[in-house]
Design a protein around this motif. Structure first.
Motif, PDB file in Angstrom:
ATOM      1  N   ARG A   1     -16.029 -25.812  11.823  1.00 36.37           N
ATOM      2  CA  ARG A   1     -16.333 -27.032  11.076  1.00 36.37           C
ATOM      3  C   ARG A   1     -15.191 -28.027  11.267  1.00 36.37           C
ATOM      4  O   ARG A   1     -14.020 -27.661  11.183  1.00 36.37           O
ATOM      5  N   LEU A   2     -15.546 -29.271  11.527  1.00 29.91           N
ATOM      6  CA  LEU A   2     -14.525 -30.278  11.829  1.00 29.91           C
ATOM      7  C   LEU A   2     -13.602 -30.529  10.646  1.00 29.91           C
ATOM      8  O   LEU A   2     -12.385 -30.623  10.834  1.00 29.91           O
ATOM      9  N   ASN A   3     -14.152 -30.629   9.433  1.00 29.62           N
ATOM     10  CA  ASN A   3     -13.309 -30.886   8.267  1.00 29.62           C
ATOM     11  C   ASN A   3     -12.573 -29.633   7.806  1.00 29.62           C
ATOM     12  O   ASN A   3     -11.342 -29.621   7.726  1.00 29.62           O
ATOM     13  N   GLU A   4     -13.321 -28.617   7.494  1.00 31.63           N
ATOM     14  CA  GLU A   4     -12.749 -27.437   6.851  1.00 31.63           C
ATOM     15  C   GLU A   4     -11.915 -26.561   7.785  1.00 31.63           C
ATOM     16  O   GLU A   4     -10.857 -26.084   7.402  1.00 31.63           O
TER      17      GLU A   4
ATOM     18  N   GLY B   1     -24.299 -35.403   9.682  1.00 32.92           N
ATOM     19  CA  GLY B   1     -24.393 -33.995  10.055  1.00 32.92           C
ATOM     20  C   GLY B   1     -23.998 -33.733  11.489  1.00 32.92           C
ATOM     21  O   GLY B   1     -23.640 -32.607  11.846  1.00 32.92           O
ATOM     22  N   VAL B   2     -24.034 -34.768  12.323  1.00 30.80           N
ATOM     23  CA  VAL B   2     -23.603 -34.637  13.711  1.00 30.80           C
ATOM     24  C   VAL B   2     -22.145 -34.172  13.760  1.00 30.80           C
ATOM     25  O   VAL B   2     -21.746 -33.432  14.651  1.00 30.80           O
ATOM     26  N   PHE B   3     -21.363 -34.594  12.779  1.00 32.75           N
ATOM     27  CA  PHE B   3     -19.930 -34.282  12.757  1.00 32.75           C
ATOM     28  C   PHE B   3     -19.605 -33.090  11.853  1.00 32.75           C
ATOM     29  O   PHE B   3     -18.463 -32.931  11.435  1.00 32.75           O
ATOM     30  N   ALA B   4     -20.580 -32.246  11.595  1.00 31.32           N
ATOM     31  CA  ALA B   4     -20.344 -31.080  10.740  1.00 31.32           C
ATOM     32  C   ALA B   4     -19.590 -29.977  11.466  1.00 31.32           C
ATOM     33  O   ALA B   4     -18.586 -29.468  10.974  1.00 31.32           O
TER      34      ALA B   4
ATOM     35  N   VAL C   1     -18.517 -28.135  15.569  1.00 30.35           N
ATOM     36  CA  VAL C   1     -18.350 -28.342  17.010  1.00 30.35           C
ATOM     37  C   VAL C   1     -19.716 -28.241  17.690  1.00 30.35           C
ATOM     38  O   VAL C   1     -20.039 -29.030  18.583  1.00 30.35           O
ATOM     39  N   GLY C   2     -20.553 -27.311  17.243  1.00 31.34           N
ATOM     40  CA  GLY C   2     -21.873 -27.127  17.825  1.00 31.34           C
ATOM     41  C   GLY C   2     -22.798 -28.313  17.604  1.00 31.34           C
ATOM     42  O   GLY C   2     -23.504 -28.734  18.522  1.00 31.34           O
ATOM     43  N   SER C   3     -22.798 -28.867  16.383  1.00 27.64           N
ATOM     44  CA  SER C   3     -23.662 -30.023  16.112  1.00 27.64           C
ATOM     45  C   SER C   3     -23.201 -31.240  16.904  1.00 27.64           C
ATOM     46  O   SER C   3     -24.017 -32.014  17.403  1.00 27.64           O
ATOM     47  N   LEU C   4     -21.913 -31.382  17.082  1.00 24.04           N
ATOM     48  CA  LEU C   4     -21.375 -32.476  17.882  1.00 24.04           C
ATOM     49  C   LEU C   4     -21.704 -32.268  19.359  1.00 24.04           C
ATOM     50  O   LEU C   4     -22.058 -33.215  20.073  1.00 24.04           O
ATOM     51  N   THR C   5     -21.644 -31.035  19.812  1.00 27.96           N
ATOM     52  CA  THR C   5     -22.006 -30.716  21.195  1.00 27.96           C
ATOM     53  C   THR C   5     -23.474 -31.037  21.441  1.00 27.96           C
ATOM     54  O   THR C   5     -23.824 -31.634  22.468  1.00 27.96           O
ATOM     55  N   ASP C   6     -24.348 -30.665  20.513  1.00 22.12           N
ATOM     56  CA  ASP C   6     -25.775 -30.985  20.627  1.00 22.12           C
ATOM     57  C   ASP C   6     -25.976 -32.485  20.775  1.00 22.12           C
ATOM     58  O   ASP C   6     -26.777 -32.949  21.590  1.00 22.12           O
ATOM     59  N   PHE C   7     -25.251 -33.251  19.988  1.00 16.73           N
ATOM     60  CA  PHE C   7     -25.364 -34.701  20.004  1.00 16.73           C
ATOM     61  C   PHE C   7     -24.929 -35.270  21.350  1.00 16.73           C
ATOM     62  O   PHE C   7     -25.593 -36.137  21.920  1.00 16.73           O
ATOM     63  N   ILE C   8     -23.820 -34.785  21.883  1.00 22.42           N
ATOM     64  CA  ILE C   8     -23.321 -35.267  23.173  1.00 22.42           C
ATOM     65  C   ILE C   8     -24.311 -34.916  24.277  1.00 22.42           C
ATOM     66  O   ILE C   8     -24.591 -35.736  25.160  1.00 22.42           O
ATOM     67  N   VAL C   9     -24.866 -33.716  24.240  1.00 23.39           N
ATOM     68  CA  VAL C   9     -25.885 -33.326  25.218  1.00 23.39           C
ATOM     69  C   VAL C   9     -27.053 -34.303  25.153  1.00 23.39           C
ATOM     70  O   VAL C   9     -27.548 -34.791  26.173  1.00 23.39           O
ATOM     71  N   ALA C  10     -27.512 -34.620  23.939  1.00 20.43           N
ATOM     72  CA  ALA C  10     -28.640 -35.531  23.765  1.00 20.43           C
ATOM     73  C   ALA C  10     -28.326 -36.928  24.289  1.00 20.43           C
ATOM     74  O   ALA C  10     -29.208 -37.602  24.830  1.00 20.43           O
ATOM     75  N   LEU C  11     -27.083 -37.367  24.162  1.00 22.41           N
ATOM     76  CA  LEU C  11     -26.702 -38.687  24.671  1.00 22.41           C
ATOM     77  C   LEU C  11     -26.778 -38.741  26.194  1.00 22.41           C
ATOM     78  O   LEU C  11     -26.963 -39.817  26.769  1.00 22.41           O
ATOM     79  N   HIS C  12     -26.649 -37.596  26.854  1.00 27.99           N
ATOM     80  CA  HIS C  12     -26.711 -37.538  28.314  1.00 27.99           C
ATOM     81  C   HIS C  12     -28.137 -37.399  28.836  1.00 27.99           C
ATOM     82  O   HIS C  12     -28.353 -37.491  30.028  1.00 27.99           O
ATOM     83  N   VAL C  13     -29.099 -37.167  27.946  1.00 27.18           N
ATOM     84  CA  VAL C  13     -30.499 -36.995  28.365  1.00 27.18           C
ATOM     85  C   VAL C  13     -31.240 -38.273  28.014  1.00 27.18           C
ATOM     86  O   VAL C  13     -31.430 -38.586  26.841  1.00 27.18           O
ATOM     87  N   PRO C  14     -31.674 -39.032  29.028  1.00 28.46           N
ATOM     88  CA  PRO C  14     -32.384 -40.300  28.747  1.00 28.46           C
ATOM     89  C   PRO C  14     -33.622 -40.053  27.895  1.00 28.46           C
ATOM     90  O   PRO C  14     -34.395 -39.133  28.150  1.00 28.46           O
ATOM     91  N   GLY C  15     -33.765 -40.874  26.866  1.00 32.22           N
ATOM     92  CA  GLY C  15     -34.940 -40.794  26.005  1.00 32.22           C
ATOM     93  C   GLY C  15     -34.933 -39.655  25.003  1.00 32.22           C
ATOM     94  O   GLY C  15     -35.904 -39.442  24.297  1.00 32.22           O
ATOM     95  N   ALA C  16     -33.843 -38.904  24.933  1.00 31.14           N
ATOM     96  CA  ALA C  16     -33.793 -37.765  23.998  1.00 31.14           C
ATOM     97  C   ALA C  16     -33.694 -38.293  22.582  1.00 31.14           C
ATOM     98  O   ALA C  16     -33.048 -39.306  22.307  1.00 31.14           O
ATOM     99  N   ALA C  17     -34.308 -37.587  21.683  1.00 32.12           N
ATOM    100  CA  ALA C  17     -34.233 -37.959  20.267  1.00 32.12           C
ATOM    101  C   ALA C  17     -32.862 -37.568  19.734  1.00 32.12           C
ATOM    102  O   ALA C  17     -32.402 -36.451  19.926  1.00 32.12           O
ATOM    103  N   LEU C  18     -32.210 -38.495  19.080  1.00 29.85           N
ATOM    104  CA  LEU C  18     -30.881 -38.234  18.520  1.00 29.85           C
ATOM    105  C   LEU C  18     -31.010 -38.010  17.032  1.00 29.85           C
ATOM    106  O   LEU C  18     -31.761 -38.687  16.348  1.00 29.85           O
ATOM    107  N   ARG C  19     -30.219 -37.056  16.542  1.00 32.99           N
ATOM    108  CA  ARG C  19     -30.241 -36.765  15.107  1.00 32.99           C
ATOM    109  C   ARG C  19     -29.296 -37.673  14.367  1.00 32.99           C
ATOM    110  O   ARG C  19     -28.279 -38.026  14.767  1.00 32.99           O
TER     111      ARG C  19
END
Length: 89
Positions: free
Chosen positions: A31-34, A66-69, A71-89
């Motif tokens: 978790r990024l904060n804790e 929640g994207v910044f909750a 390392v995994g949620s942030l990784t999911d977000f970065i992956v989605a940013l690299h996929v054109p047209g992907a739905a972002l959370r």
């Protein structure tokens, strides 16, 4: 983009750019904060470094905190940013 490359890039950013004592290896459940002790200002800085390091742009709309909750949620977000047209959370 490979998840392990993203996680290693995040570790590098946290350790070198934010000057935080990051573990030698990050886990997606960290978790990024804790667990990594990143405060809200560091999270904002992290977003800027992510854009530069991974050559992505955060959407202009609000990003779900929640994207910044973890390392995994942030990784999911970065992956989605690299996929054109992907739905972002």
């Amino acid at each position: 983009m490979e998840r392990n490359r993203i996680v290693e890039g995040l570790r590098k950013i946290i350790a070198e750019e934010l000057d935080v004592a990051a573990p030698a290896e990050l886990n997606e459940s960290d978790r990024l904060n804790e667990d990594l002790n990143l405060d809200s200002i560091m999270i904002l800085q992290l977003a800027v470094y992510i854009e530069e390091y991974f050559e992505v742009a955060f959407p202009e709309d609000d990003v779900d905190p929640g994207v910044f909750a973890t390392v995994g949620s942030l990784t999911d977000f970065i992956v989605a940013l690299h996929v054109p047209g992907a739905a972002l959370r």
